[in-house]
Write a protein that holds these residues in place. Structure first.
Motif, PDB file in Angstrom:
ATOM      1  N   PRO A 107      -5.286   9.311  -2.454  1.00  0.00           N
ATOM      2  CA  PRO A 107      -4.546   9.879  -3.589  1.00  0.00           C
ATOM      3  C   PRO A 107      -4.464  11.402  -3.498  1.00  0.00           C
ATOM      4  O   PRO A 107      -5.022  12.120  -4.331  1.00  0.00           O
ATOM      5  N   TRP A 109      -2.908   9.465   4.759  1.00  0.00           N
ATOM      6  CA  TRP A 109      -1.786   9.186   3.852  1.00  0.00           C
ATOM      7  C   TRP A 109      -2.178   8.233   2.727  1.00  0.00           C
ATOM      8  O   TRP A 109      -1.651   8.318   1.615  1.00  0.00           O
ATOM      9  N   LEU A 110      -3.113   7.312   3.030  1.00  0.00           N
ATOM     10  CA  LEU A 110      -3.479   6.276   2.045  1.00  0.00           C
ATOM     11  C   LEU A 110      -4.317   6.803   0.888  1.00  0.00           C
ATOM     12  O   LEU A 110      -4.731   6.035   0.044  1.00  0.00           O
ATOM     13  N   PRO A 143       3.468   2.013  -5.559  1.00  0.00           N
ATOM     14  CA  PRO A 143       2.515   2.745  -4.695  1.00  0.00           C
ATOM     15  C   PRO A 143       3.174   3.788  -3.807  1.00  0.00           C
ATOM     16  O   PRO A 143       2.495   4.634  -3.238  1.00  0.00           O
ATOM     17  N   ARG A 144       4.480   3.747  -3.698  1.00  0.00           N
ATOM     18  CA  ARG A 144       5.180   4.740  -2.871  1.00  0.00           C
ATOM     19  C   ARG A 144       5.445   6.014  -3.659  1.00  0.00           C
ATOM     20  O   ARG A 144       5.463   7.106  -3.112  1.00  0.00           O
ATOM     21  N   MET A 163      -7.337  -0.033   2.046  1.00  0.00           N
ATOM     22  CA  MET A 163      -6.641  -0.803   3.069  1.00  0.00           C
ATOM     23  C   MET A 163      -7.313  -0.648   4.423  1.00  0.00           C
ATOM     24  O   MET A 163      -7.710   0.450   4.814  1.00  0.00           O
ATOM     25  N   ARG A 177       1.353  14.927  -1.264  1.00  0.00           N
ATOM     26  CA  ARG A 177       1.831  15.136   0.104  1.00  0.00           C
ATOM     27  C   ARG A 177       1.927  16.618   0.467  1.00  0.00           C
ATOM     28  O   ARG A 177       1.715  16.992   1.618  1.00  0.00           O
ATOM     29  N   HIS A 206     -10.832  10.428  -1.534  1.00  0.00           N
ATOM     30  CA  HIS A 206     -10.650   9.637  -2.762  1.00  0.00           C
ATOM     31  C   HIS A 206     -11.369  10.290  -3.947  1.00  0.00           C
ATOM     32  O   HIS A 206     -11.436   9.690  -5.014  1.00  0.00           O
ATOM     33  N   LEU A 226      -2.870   5.073  -5.348  1.00  0.00           N
ATOM     34  CA  LEU A 226      -3.507   4.890  -4.041  1.00  0.00           C
ATOM     35  C   LEU A 226      -5.030   4.992  -4.153  1.00  0.00           C
ATOM     36  O   LEU A 226      -5.753   4.476  -3.311  1.00  0.00           O
ATOM     37  N   GLY A 227      -5.485   5.650  -5.207  1.00  0.00           N
ATOM     38  CA  GLY A 227      -6.928   5.746  -5.448  1.00  0.00           C
ATOM     39  C   GLY A 227      -7.552   4.411  -5.831  1.00  0.00           C
ATOM     40  O   GLY A 227      -8.762   4.248  -5.774  1.00  0.00           O
ATOM     41  N   VAL A 246       1.189   8.577  -6.332  1.00  0.00           N
ATOM     42  CA  VAL A 246       0.066   8.843  -5.420  1.00  0.00           C
ATOM     43  C   VAL A 246      -1.255   8.435  -6.064  1.00  0.00           C
ATOM     44  O   VAL A 246      -2.171   7.958  -5.384  1.00  0.00           O
ATOM     45  N   CYS A 283       0.828  -1.217   0.000  1.00  0.00           N
ATOM     46  CA  CYS A 283       0.000   0.000   0.000  1.00  0.00           C
ATOM     47  C   CYS A 283       0.861   1.266   0.000  1.00  0.00           C
ATOM     48  O   CYS A 283       0.325   2.368   0.132  1.00  0.00           O
ATOM     49  N   GLY A 284       2.150   1.106  -0.106  1.00  0.00           N
ATOM     50  CA  GLY A 284       3.029   2.272  -0.184  1.00  0.00           C
ATOM     51  C   GLY A 284       3.317   2.916   1.159  1.00  0.00           C
ATOM     52  O   GLY A 284       3.934   3.972   1.225  1.00  0.00           O
TER      53      GLY A 284
END
Lengths: 312, 232
Positions: B87, B84-85, A74-75, A86, B90, A110, A81-82, A78, A57-58
């Motif tokens: 989209p 953080w999870l 995934p890190r 998790m 940062r 999201h 992540l959408g 970004v 999941c990064g």
């Protein structure tokens, strides 16, 4: 010219992934590919399951190797992540929010078109009360697990990583959760569920990755894994009134590879074929006119099962 | 800036302890203002007390209490994962957190100090106090936002920084003073009233630029750190 038909690309892929924290190696050179459907990450506590999920999941960066989700890192990406949902293992939530606010927040972050409606659907899916105004701080463990799942699925992700999601649920809730995982899996989503409970994973009836001591100890269909586990060498203590005669009879039948008399009525035997041993022990005792008082596997706990799989 | 993250940070910052600290320090500021008004030389005493208390104590301590908690509390209770999870770039998370800190600390500290300056009756001090306090809040908020993300015991480390560096080491010489945030807003007060204050010997341009740069550096570091940190 014939065209080679490639299978669908993996949704989650790990290639030579390791993760260490100082001197502690949490994950060591793990490679696997996961596609649509339910996949269980099975392993004892501290085996590295959560670390693997976090890397998928990064949330954590591999010390070595590559993890990709839908072909992306995934890190670094970004946007991917959408497509990931998790439910982390920790119980902590944004306790000052209500369940509905918590799930709506996830939907908003999201960029879901209608976060209120999406939250409503997700909360109903996990069978929580949509109109419950209570703050999350008042939620029971089971409710926390379900609201975590709701925030993980609110944006209809393709990859769903759930870290020990059945902990704290009652049997009925577990059954319904497992049904939900199967439903999501059958819809083409990649559902990865970690667990340290063998029986729980059995009920997933899914592909299993066994993680032990940070390594991928085994992978395959649950039945294959179960057979591997059932067929591993076992040390068994036999309490009987004729330990010496019974041990000799079992050696003669070739179902044990060694034995040690521990007391007047106790013998410990090693077998590399537990199935044959189980079939032979009663007839052997009958032939020797021996009473079987107790049969006790000495290393039948889950830890030793995993240890065997790692050292195999 | 992301309004949803902004709201999360605002709500996570507010606690009874922090509100009590805010109320207590606000009360002290008002008391000091009345004391300065009654002094023989109100301009001298008011400038010294607004500078010493406002930019040396009130702004840094409140910015520390709320700034270090903004992301630090989310790290501490392991709920940053729920931000953080998603989209969300940062830098957006960092900016929302910084805005949340500023929008709580800023209005309260600046308003209280401006009211205190008004109570002293020293007219030259009114705008200068508002500007100096706002700049101090900006600098310290950025600094402590970053500190909260970087260190687990950020409140303790921040207190150590304020006590040892800002309040003690900065007195050791001009170079040390240049590296302390407080000397810049104090210079604004000193310039406004003509009252000479120890450490307040920075140029006008530096007095404005340095606190802004410190706050921005804190924000940039927070963004950088967020993109590289491992989330528990």
């Amino acid at each position: 010219m014939s065209q080679v038909q490639a299978g669908p690309p993996p949704m989650v892929q790990a290639i030579g992934v390791s993760k260490w924290f100082g001197d502690l190696v949490a994950v060591s050179d793990v490679s696997f590919s996961i596609g649509a459907g339910v996949t269980a990450l099975l392993g004892p506590n501290g085996a590295g399951k959560s670390t693997l999920l976090r890397m998928m999941c990064g949330l954590a960066k591999p010390s070595n190797g590559v993890v990709t989700v839908l072909g992306k890192n995934p890190r670094a990406d970004v946007a991917v992540l959408g497509r990931i949902g998790m439910a982390p293992q920790q119980e902590s939530l944004l306790d000052y929010l209500s369940g509905r606010e918590f799930v709506e927040l996830a939907a908003q972050l999201h960029h879901v078109d209608n976060p209120v409606e999406a939250a409503r659907r997700a909360i109903q899916t996990v069978e929580l009360d949509l109109d419950d105004p209570r703050k999350l701080s008042t939620y029971s463990k089971g409710m926390r697990q379900r609201i975590k799942l709701a925030q993980a699925i609110v944006h209809d992700p393709l990859v769903i990583a759930l870290d020990e999601p059945l902990t704290g649920l009652d049997p009925r809730q577990r059954r319904e959760m497992i049904q939900l995982f199967h439903r999501l899996g059958s819809e083409g989503k990649c559902v990865i569920v970690s667990s340290h409970v063998l029986d729980e994973v059995e009920r997933f009836g899914s592909r299993v990755l066994v993680i032990a001591q940070g390594r991928l100890a085994a992978e395959g269909d649950f039945r294959e894994i179960r057979n591997l586990m059932d067929d591993r060498p076992l040390r068994i203590s036999i309490r009987t009134d004729q330990p010496r005669a019974l041990a000799i009879a079992l050696l003669d039948r070739g179902v044990i590879s060694g034995c040690r008399l521990e007391a007047d009525n106790l013998v410990v035997v090693d077998t590399s074929d537990p199935t044959a041993f189980r079939r032979a022990v009663a007839p052997a005792a009958r032939d020797q006119d021996a009473s079987l008082l107790e049969l006790r596997p000495l290393d039948d706990d889950l830890e030793s099962v995993f240890r065997y799989l790692v050292m195999r | 800036m992301n309004p949803h993250i902004y709201r999360v940070v605002i709500r996570s910052q507010i606690s009874t302890g922090r509100l009590l600290a805010l109320a207590g320090l606000s009360g002290v500021a008002i008391l000091l203002a009345f004391a300065a008004r009654a002094a023989d030389d109100p301009v001298e005493v008011a400038t010294q007390s607004m500078g010493t208390f406002g930019t040396n104590v009130f702004a840094p301590f409140i910015a520390l209490a709320l700034g270090s908690a903004a992301l630090g509390d989310l790290v501490e209770d392991r709920t940053l994962v729920y931000v953080w999870l998603r989209p969300v770039p940062r830098h957006t998370v960092a900016t929302a957190a910084f805005a949340a800190v500023l929008s709580v600390v800023g209005p309260i500290v600046v308003a209280v100090m401006t009211v205190a300056a008004a109570i002293t009756g020293v007219e030259d001090l009114l705008v200068a106090t508002a500007v100096a306090t706002a700049l101090a809040v900006f600098a310290y908020s950025g600094l402590f936002l970053a500190l909260g993300l970087r260190f687990k015991r950020s409140l303790l480390i921040g207190l150590g920084y304020i006590a040892i560096w800002e309040l003690l080491m900065s007195r050791l010489g001009d170079w040390f003073a240049r590296l302390s945030v407080r000397s810049y807003p104090m210079s604004i007060l000193s310039d406004a009233t003509g009252v000479s204050m120890r450490l307040a010997d920075r140029s006008t341009l530096a007095s404005y630029i340095v606190p802004l740069a410190v706050g921005m550096a804190g924000l940039l570091y927070t963004s950088w750190r967020l993109s590289r940190t491992e989330i528990d």
